[in-house]
Design a protein around this motif. Sequence first.
Motif, PDB file in Angstrom:
ATOM      1  N   LEU A 182      -4.149   7.108   4.368  1.00  0.00           N
ATOM      2  CA  LEU A 182      -3.496   6.528   4.986  1.00  0.00           C
ATOM      3  C   LEU A 182      -3.612   4.745   4.120  1.00  0.00           C
ATOM      4  CD1 LEU A 182      -4.380   8.135   8.488  1.00  0.00           C
ATOM      5  CD2 LEU A 182      -3.089   8.525   6.915  1.00  0.00           C
ATOM      6  N   GLY A 183      -4.023   3.719   3.235  1.00  0.00           N
ATOM      7  CA  GLY A 183      -3.441   2.874   3.381  1.00  0.00           C
ATOM      8  C   GLY A 183      -2.251   2.028   3.334  1.00  0.00           C
ATOM      9  N   ARG A 184      -1.145   2.959   2.474  1.00  0.00           N
ATOM     10  CA  ARG A 184      -0.691   2.444   2.676  1.00  0.00           C
ATOM     11  C   ARG A 184       0.591   2.622   4.042  1.00  0.00           C
ATOM     12  NH1 ARG A 184       1.808   1.445  -2.764  1.00  0.00           N
ATOM     13  NH2 ARG A 184       0.736   2.701  -4.872  1.00  0.00           N
ATOM     14  N   PHE A 185       0.639   3.391   4.693  1.00  0.00           N
ATOM     15  CA  PHE A 185       1.102   3.539   6.278  1.00  0.00           C
ATOM     16  C   PHE A 185       0.503   2.757   6.140  1.00  0.00           C
ATOM     17  CE2 PHE A 185       0.416   5.359  10.323  1.00  0.00           C
ATOM     18  CZ  PHE A 185       1.984   5.010  10.361  1.00  0.00           C
ATOM     19  N   SER A 228       0.099  -5.319  -1.191  1.00  0.00           N
ATOM     20  CA  SER A 228      -1.431  -5.665  -0.533  1.00  0.00           C
ATOM     21  C   SER A 228      -2.701  -4.358  -1.193  1.00  0.00           C
ATOM     22  CB  SER A 228      -2.156  -6.273   0.855  1.00  0.00           C
ATOM     23  OG  SER A 228      -1.310  -5.275   1.912  1.00  0.00           O
ATOM     24  N   TYR A 229      -1.551  -2.870  -1.374  1.00  0.00           N
ATOM     25  CA  TYR A 229      -2.316  -1.991  -1.603  1.00  0.00           C
ATOM     26  C   TYR A 229      -3.222  -1.892  -2.533  1.00  0.00           C
ATOM     27  CZ  TYR A 229      -2.979   2.988  -2.203  1.00  0.00           C
ATOM     28  OH  TYR A 229      -3.801   3.980  -2.128  1.00  0.00           O
ATOM     29  N   THR A 262      -5.026  -4.721  -3.907  1.00  0.00           N
ATOM     30  CA  THR A 262      -6.055  -5.507  -3.018  1.00  0.00           C
ATOM     31  C   THR A 262      -7.206  -4.225  -2.596  1.00  0.00           C
ATOM     32  OG1 THR A 262      -4.680  -7.536  -2.791  1.00  0.00           O
ATOM     33  CG2 THR A 262      -6.464  -7.353  -1.976  1.00  0.00           C
ATOM     34  N   LEU A 263      -6.492  -4.055  -0.774  1.00  0.00           N
ATOM     35  CA  LEU A 263      -6.973  -2.823  -0.271  1.00  0.00           C
ATOM     36  C   LEU A 263      -8.137  -1.912  -1.395  1.00  0.00           C
ATOM     37  CD1 LEU A 263      -7.647  -1.729   2.210  1.00  0.00           C
ATOM     38  CD2 LEU A 263      -6.407   0.069   1.853  1.00  0.00           C
ATOM     39  N   ILE A 264      -7.694  -1.019  -2.398  1.00  0.00           N
ATOM     40  CA  ILE A 264      -7.876  -0.429  -3.341  1.00  0.00           C
ATOM     41  C   ILE A 264      -9.701  -1.348  -4.260  1.00  0.00           C
ATOM     42  CG2 ILE A 264      -8.415   0.958  -5.597  1.00  0.00           C
ATOM     43  CD1 ILE A 264      -6.881   2.398  -3.032  1.00  0.00           C
ATOM     44  N   LEU A 265      -9.382  -2.057  -3.886  1.00  0.00           N
ATOM     45  CA  LEU A 265     -10.245  -3.066  -4.847  1.00  0.00           C
ATOM     46  C   LEU A 265     -10.898  -3.373  -4.018  1.00  0.00           C
ATOM     47  CD1 LEU A 265     -11.246  -4.943  -6.277  1.00  0.00           C
ATOM     48  CD2 LEU A 265     -10.409  -6.819  -5.805  1.00  0.00           C
ATOM     49  N   LEU A 266     -11.181  -3.909  -2.830  1.00  0.00           N
ATOM     50  CA  LEU A 266     -11.887  -4.030  -1.816  1.00  0.00           C
ATOM     51  C   LEU A 266     -12.739  -2.910  -1.473  1.00  0.00           C
ATOM     52  CD1 LEU A 266     -10.107  -6.411   1.002  1.00  0.00           C
ATOM     53  CD2 LEU A 266     -12.299  -6.769  -1.487  1.00  0.00           C
TER      54      LEU A 266
END
Length: 109
Positions: free
Chosen positions: A2-5, A18-19, A21-25
């Motif tokens: 649900l990251g993009r949502f 920021s997507y 970056t979210l994957i990196l974290l």
Amino acid sequence: LLGRFILGLFGEAYARESYETLILLVLASPIILANTVFTTDLRVAKRVKPLLIITAISSVATLTVAYVLLPAYGIWGAGVGFAVGQAIATPLFALEKRGNGRRSVAVRV
């Protein structure tokens, strides 16, 4: 999943930028978890000095990398800085734990 949502709730531009970056974290989360366990162990053992030193080193690395990468890569550069700082802290915590020669403090009931 649900990251993009979820990021999209803050605006399309934010989600787009920021997507990654979210994957990196998310990929760095095992390192972050290990550091959390190490810091908790040091706090319980009341070993504040090594905790302070390692956290300071990690913070300087985080800020330095973010400062260098932020102008060119934006939020991705900040995420890389954070991941690098955490990656530097993990072996330092492990070395401190090994060099200290103590096991985790056991709580007796």
